[in-house]
Design an enzyme around this catalytic site. Structure first.
Site, short mmCIF file in Angstrom:
data_model
loop_
_atom_site.label_atom_id
_atom_site.label_comp_id
_atom_site.label_asym_id
_atom_site.label_seq_id
_atom_site.Cartn_x
_atom_site.Cartn_y
_atom_site.Cartn_z
N TYR A 211 -6.32 6.67 3.43
CA TYR A 211 -6.51 5.95 2.88
C TYR A 211 -5.83 4.70 3.00
O TYR A 211 -6.68 3.74 3.66
CB TYR A 211 -5.99 6.17 1.01
CG TYR A 211 -6.06 5.57 0.46
CD1 TYR A 211 -7.09 4.46 -0.19
CD2 TYR A 211 -4.59 3.89 0.54
CE1 TYR A 211 -6.80 3.35 -0.82
CE2 TYR A 211 -4.54 3.48 -0.16
CZ TYR A 211 -5.47 2.85 -1.22
OH TYR A 211 -5.61 1.56 -1.34
N ASP B 262 -9.47 5.54 -2.43
CA ASP B 262 -8.63 6.47 -3.32
C ASP B 262 -8.91 6.91 -4.62
O ASP B 262 -10.68 6.95 -4.99
CB ASP B 262 -7.28 4.78 -3.56
CG ASP B 262 -8.21 3.80 -4.47
OD1 ASP B 262 -9.05 4.13 -4.70
OD2 ASP B 262 -7.11 3.13 -5.55
N GLU C 205 0.82 -0.91 -0.04
CA GLU C 205 -0.07 0.41 -0.16
C GLU C 205 1.05 1.28 -0.10
O GLU C 205 0.42 2.32 -0.43
CB GLU C 205 -1.06 0.14 1.19
CG GLU C 205 -1.84 -0.80 0.85
CD GLU C 205 -3.15 -0.98 -0.10
OE1 GLU C 205 -3.37 0.36 -0.58
OE2 GLU C 205 -3.33 -1.71 -0.61
#
Length: 370
Positions: A131, A149, A48
């Site tokens: 996020y 996102d 991520e």
DNA sequence: GACCCGTGGAG
DNA sequence: TCTCCAAGGGT
């Protein structure tokens, strides 16, 4: 049993359609666990962070490299920042690498080497924003966290035909996602929304004919590419500067480290002038040479390189010289041995400078690092 | 909210 | 100096 309203049924149906599609069309990605299996939170977090503003294609090789070098979070925490920056070099947004390293150490020291499952705890870690906290909570721990996102923003903006431009529309988008979030498969739902945005509800060529959500979409009928609305972009200024590559007889080159914070923070670079705004014709060759780290060397212009950063474009005049025998590295500088060049923490712009210098010396370009 | 912060690929 | 953008975060 309470009767469901029409809109509740519609939202439940939307999520179901999405998950049915996902079970068939999900992308196979290195950091993604097999269906029904729980992924490693460390792997989810690592991917991520790397995927922030970065394409899947660019991330894959770096992800594999990091996992091979540091299989667990305590391995990464035990590494030096210099090692992490070296491994991150070329991927961009280097504050991510600094935060990645700091975050690993925080997880080890404050959480016993185990990522906390709650979104609120994740959110406090360096480099983990709204996020990423939601994504880790949902994907790694199956928590019902809304994950928004750029893909999700686009999908929802089209579903609702949102007239509100970004980033003002984020609140509305977040609320919608929170509302339709299925509590039985929150991780799959988050990844399904992002996969849909990446492969079907694409920015330029939306595949509405194969979209599982077409019947729910308010933008269908018009041009989906009209959404999301975005503010106009600012012009990118042009800056100019000079870089100096000084080479010793044994092949070592003179380098220095950039300050910890700011542009390319902590990364290795060649000596150079400031990068100042101005037109090309305002930068005669001589002006560059005045900033050279060694006044007695015989500098010659090897060429120019162009590079584009997020908020400005850069043209660098590259000067090269052989180091005089009696010359020693100035304050803040160090010699980078020829054998260490490939592994150095050079950002891409400095790789261009290096390539330009090597070519001027008629030396072979170094092989691309694995 | 505005601005800073990289890079490489697609169209 | 093509434009746009890709699983954003920090300040």
């Amino acid at each position: 049993m309470t009767r469901k309203s029409k809109s509740e049924i519609g939202k439940s149906s939307l999520s179901k359609s999405l998950l049915v599609w996902y079970d068939r069309a999900r992308r196979d990605l290195p950091w993604r666990a097999a269906p029904g299996e729980r992924p490693d939170p460390y792997a989810v977090w690592l991917s991520e962070i790397m995927l922030q503003q970065t394409t899947v294609a660019a991330v894959k090789a770096y992800y594999e490299k990091f996992l091979a070098l540091w299989p667990r979070v305590d391995d990464l925490a035990a590494a030096s920042l210099e090692q992490v920056l070296q491994a991150w070099a070329g991927l961009g947004y280097y504050s991510r690498a600094r935060n990645l390293h700091a975050c690993a150490q925080r997880v080890v020291v404050e959480h016993g080497g185990v990522f906390p499952p709650r979104e609120s705890e994740l959110r406090r870690l360096p480099g983990v924003g709204p996020y990423t906290a939601g994504a880790i909570a949902a994907i790694a721990f199956d928590q019902p966290a809304p994950v928004v996102d750029g893909n999700v923003e686009r999908v929802v903006a089209r579903l609702l035909a949102l007239e509100t431009p970004l980033p003002a529309a984020k609140k509305e988008i977040f609320a919608f996602v929170a509302d339709i979030l299925p509590h039985d498969r929150p991780g799959d739902f988050a990844q399904a929304m992002m996969d849909l945005g990446a492969t079907v509800c694409a920015p330029r060529a939306p595949g509405c004919l194969i979209c599982p959500l077409a019947r729910f979409c308010a933008a269908r009928g018009g041009d989906p590419r009209d959404f999301p609305k975005k503010p106009p972009k600012k012009a990118r200024p042009f800056r100019r500067g000079a870089a100096f590559v000084l080479r010793r007889a044994d092949g070592a080159v003179l380098a220095r480290r950039r300050p910890e914070r700011g542009l390319l923070g902590g990364m290795t670079e060649f000596f150079g002038s400031d990068w100042r705004e101005g037109r090309a014709e305002d930068w005669p060759e001589k002006r560059g040479r005045e900033r050279a780290p060694c006044a007695t060397a015989n500098w010659r212009l090897a060429g120019e390189i162009d590079h584009v950063f997020t908020h400005f474009a850069l043209r660098l005049a590259v000067f090269v010289a052989a180091a005089p025998a009696d010359f020693s590295a100035p304050e803040g500088g160090f010699w980078l041995a020829a054998d260490d060049l490939r592994a150095a923490a050079f950002p891409s712009v400095m790789r261009k400078v290096e390539a330009c210098a090597l070519k001027a010396w008629d030396l072979p370009a170094p092989a691309k690092p694995a």
